[in-house]
Design a protein around this motif. Structure first.
Motif, PDB file in Angstrom:
ATOM      1  N   ALA A  18       0.830  -1.207   0.000  1.00  0.00           N
ATOM      2  CA  ALA A  18       0.000   0.000   0.000  1.00  0.00           C
ATOM      3  C   ALA A  18       0.866   1.259   0.000  1.00  0.00           C
ATOM      4  N   VAL A  19       1.995   1.215   0.700  1.00  0.00           N
ATOM      5  CA  VAL A  19       2.908   2.365   0.738  1.00  0.00           C
ATOM      6  C   VAL A  19       3.517   2.610  -0.636  1.00  0.00           C
ATOM      7  N   TYR A  20       3.993   1.540  -1.287  1.00  0.00           N
ATOM      8  CA  TYR A  20       4.548   1.691  -2.631  1.00  0.00           C
ATOM      9  C   TYR A  20       3.508   2.269  -3.588  1.00  0.00           C
ATOM     10  N   GLU A  21       2.264   1.815  -3.457  1.00  0.00           N
ATOM     11  CA  GLU A  21       1.181   2.309  -4.305  1.00  0.00           C
ATOM     12  C   GLU A  21       0.885   3.782  -4.003  1.00  0.00           C
ATOM     13  N   ALA A  22       0.864   4.145  -2.724  1.00  0.00           N
ATOM     14  CA  ALA A  22       0.616   5.542  -2.345  1.00  0.00           C
ATOM     15  C   ALA A  22       1.707   6.457  -2.895  1.00  0.00           C
ATOM     16  N   VAL A  23       2.956   5.999  -2.840  1.00  0.00           N
ATOM     17  CA  VAL A  23       4.069   6.792  -3.379  1.00  0.00           C
ATOM     18  C   VAL A  23       3.921   6.944  -4.891  1.00  0.00           C
ATOM     19  N   ARG A  24       3.571   5.853  -5.570  1.00  0.00           N
ATOM     20  CA  ARG A  24       3.413   5.895  -7.022  1.00  0.00           C
ATOM     21  C   ARG A  24       2.303   6.870  -7.430  1.00  0.00           C
ATOM     22  N   ILE A  25       1.171   6.804  -6.751  1.00  0.00           N
ATOM     23  CA  ILE A  25       0.049   7.689  -7.080  1.00  0.00           C
ATOM     24  C   ILE A  25       0.377   9.134  -6.732  1.00  0.00           C
ATOM     25  N   ALA A  26       1.031   9.353  -5.590  1.00  0.00           N
ATOM     26  CA  ALA A  26       1.412  10.715  -5.202  1.00  0.00           C
ATOM     27  C   ALA A  26       2.414  11.300  -6.194  1.00  0.00           C
ATOM     28  N   LYS A  83      15.066  -0.327  -1.171  1.00  0.00           N
ATOM     29  CA  LYS A  83      15.263   1.017  -1.722  1.00  0.00           C
ATOM     30  C   LYS A  83      15.097   1.000  -3.242  1.00  0.00           C
ATOM     31  N   GLN A  84      15.389  -0.152  -3.870  1.00  0.00           N
ATOM     32  CA  GLN A  84      15.225  -0.273  -5.317  1.00  0.00           C
ATOM     33  C   GLN A  84      13.748  -0.177  -5.697  1.00  0.00           C
ATOM     34  N   GLN A  85      12.902  -0.849  -4.940  1.00  0.00           N
ATOM     35  CA  GLN A  85      11.472  -0.806  -5.213  1.00  0.00           C
ATOM     36  C   GLN A  85      10.888   0.571  -4.875  1.00  0.00           C
ATOM     37  N   LEU A  86      11.430   1.223  -3.855  1.00  0.00           N
ATOM     38  CA  LEU A  86      10.997   2.589  -3.532  1.00  0.00           C
ATOM     39  C   LEU A  86      11.352   3.528  -4.677  1.00  0.00           C
ATOM     40  N   GLY A  87      12.552   3.381  -5.228  1.00  0.00           N
ATOM     41  CA  GLY A  87      12.953   4.182  -6.384  1.00  0.00           C
ATOM     42  C   GLY A  87      12.050   3.941  -7.580  1.00  0.00           C
ATOM     43  N   ALA A  88      11.680   2.684  -7.809  1.00  0.00           N
ATOM     44  CA  ALA A  88      10.775   2.361  -8.916  1.00  0.00           C
ATOM     45  C   ALA A  88       9.406   3.005  -8.712  1.00  0.00           C
ATOM     46  N   SER A  89       8.917   3.010  -7.485  1.00  0.00           N
ATOM     47  CA  SER A  89       7.638   3.658  -7.182  1.00  0.00           C
ATOM     48  C   SER A  89       7.705   5.163  -7.420  1.00  0.00           C
ATOM     49  N   LEU A  90       8.888   5.720  -7.245  1.00  0.00           N
ATOM     50  CA  LEU A  90       9.093   7.149  -7.473  1.00  0.00           C
ATOM     51  C   LEU A  90       9.312   7.475  -8.943  1.00  0.00           C
ATOM     52  N   GLY A  91       9.445   6.434  -9.764  1.00  0.00           N
ATOM     53  CA  GLY A  91       9.631   6.639 -11.192  1.00  0.00           C
ATOM     54  C   GLY A  91      11.061   6.934 -11.590  1.00  0.00           C
ATOM     55  N   ILE A  92      12.027   6.498 -10.758  1.00  0.00           N
ATOM     56  CA  ILE A  92      13.434   6.694 -11.093  1.00  0.00           C
ATOM     57  C   ILE A  92      14.106   5.330 -11.265  1.00  0.00           C
ATOM     58  N   ASP A  93      15.211   5.305 -11.983  1.00  0.00           N
ATOM     59  CA  ASP A  93      15.888   4.049 -12.307  1.00  0.00           C
ATOM     60  C   ASP A  93      16.834   3.560 -11.216  1.00  0.00           C
ATOM     61  N   VAL A  94      17.096   4.381 -10.226  1.00  0.00           N
ATOM     62  CA  VAL A  94      17.999   4.002  -9.141  1.00  0.00           C
ATOM     63  C   VAL A  94      17.199   3.898  -7.844  1.00  0.00           C
ATOM     64  N   GLY A  95      17.807   3.277  -6.853  1.00  0.00           N
ATOM     65  CA  GLY A  95      17.142   3.156  -5.563  1.00  0.00           C
ATOM     66  C   GLY A  95      17.089   4.485  -4.840  1.00  0.00           C
ATOM     67  N   SER A  96      16.152   4.596  -3.910  1.00  0.00           N
ATOM     68  CA  SER A  96      16.024   5.793  -3.088  1.00  0.00           C
ATOM     69  C   SER A  96      15.991   5.356  -1.627  1.00  0.00           C
ATOM     70  N   ALA A  97      16.894   5.920  -0.821  1.00  0.00           N
ATOM     71  CA  ALA A  97      16.972   5.547   0.585  1.00  0.00           C
ATOM     72  C   ALA A  97      15.761   6.042   1.361  1.00  0.00           C
ATOM     73  N   ALA A  98      15.195   7.175   0.933  1.00  0.00           N
ATOM     74  CA  ALA A  98      14.048   7.748   1.632  1.00  0.00           C
ATOM     75  C   ALA A  98      13.237   8.593   0.667  1.00  0.00           C
ATOM     76  N   ALA A  99      11.981   8.771   1.015  1.00  0.00           N
ATOM     77  CA  ALA A  99      11.091   9.634   0.246  1.00  0.00           C
ATOM     78  C   ALA A  99      10.027  10.150   1.192  1.00  0.00           C
ATOM     79  N   THR A 100       9.376  11.231   0.804  1.00  0.00           N
ATOM     80  CA  THR A 100       8.271  11.742   1.603  1.00  0.00           C
ATOM     81  C   THR A 100       7.144  12.194   0.697  1.00  0.00           C
ATOM     82  N   ILE A 101       5.934  11.954   1.142  1.00  0.00           N
ATOM     83  CA  ILE A 101       4.758  12.420   0.420  1.00  0.00           C
ATOM     84  C   ILE A 101       4.341  13.744   1.034  1.00  0.00           C
TER      85      ILE A 101
END
Length: 126
Positions: A18-26, A83-101
């Motif tokens: 659900a978090v990955y989906e929320a990040v993708r939609i946001a 972090k790789q899947q978080l980066g993918a949810s953010l629409g970037i090709d690299v991992g992201s250690a953190a993100a905020t909505i």
């Protein structure tokens, strides 16, 4: 593998999805910030609605300050395993250690459900 020392609670698998989906939609319809520095700034400014922190960050000191800062500022935060899947949810090709909505966009209810789930998980832990 054991959890890093900064992980304060276990996140259920369905909530992670659900978090990955929320990040993708946001990312598509709202506003997000990606990366540790931008996330830290958003928490300090009080604009963060949900902070997402990856568990597989090396070295862990990169994100270890985020849960502490979130607790001080009463910002909701959650841990995700990849972090790789978080980066993918953010629409970037690299991992992201953190993100905020900052703004959930179209699916505000998903963000509200995630935040209420986090609150109940933390309450059970205490």
């Amino acid at each position: 593998m054991s959890k890093p020392y900064y992980v304060k609670f276990e996140t259920p698998k369905d909530l992670v999805n659900a978090v990955y989906e929320a990040v993708r939609i946001a990312k598509q319809s709202g506003r997000v910030r990606k990366g540790t520095n931008e996330t830290t700034k958003a928490i300090e400014r009080g604009t963060s609605r949900l902070v997402v922190i990856a568990e597989d960050v090396e070295p862990p000191e990169v994100v270890a300050h985020l849960p502490i800062l979130c607790e001080e500022r009463n910002a909701a935060y959650i841990f995700v395993p990849s972090k790789q899947q978080l980066g993918a949810s953010l629409g970037i090709d690299v991992g992201s250690a953190a993100a905020t909505i900052l703004d959930a966009g179209e699916d505000q209810h998903i963000l509200e459900q995630v935040v209420s789930s986090i609150t109940s998980i933390k309450a059970k832990k205490e």
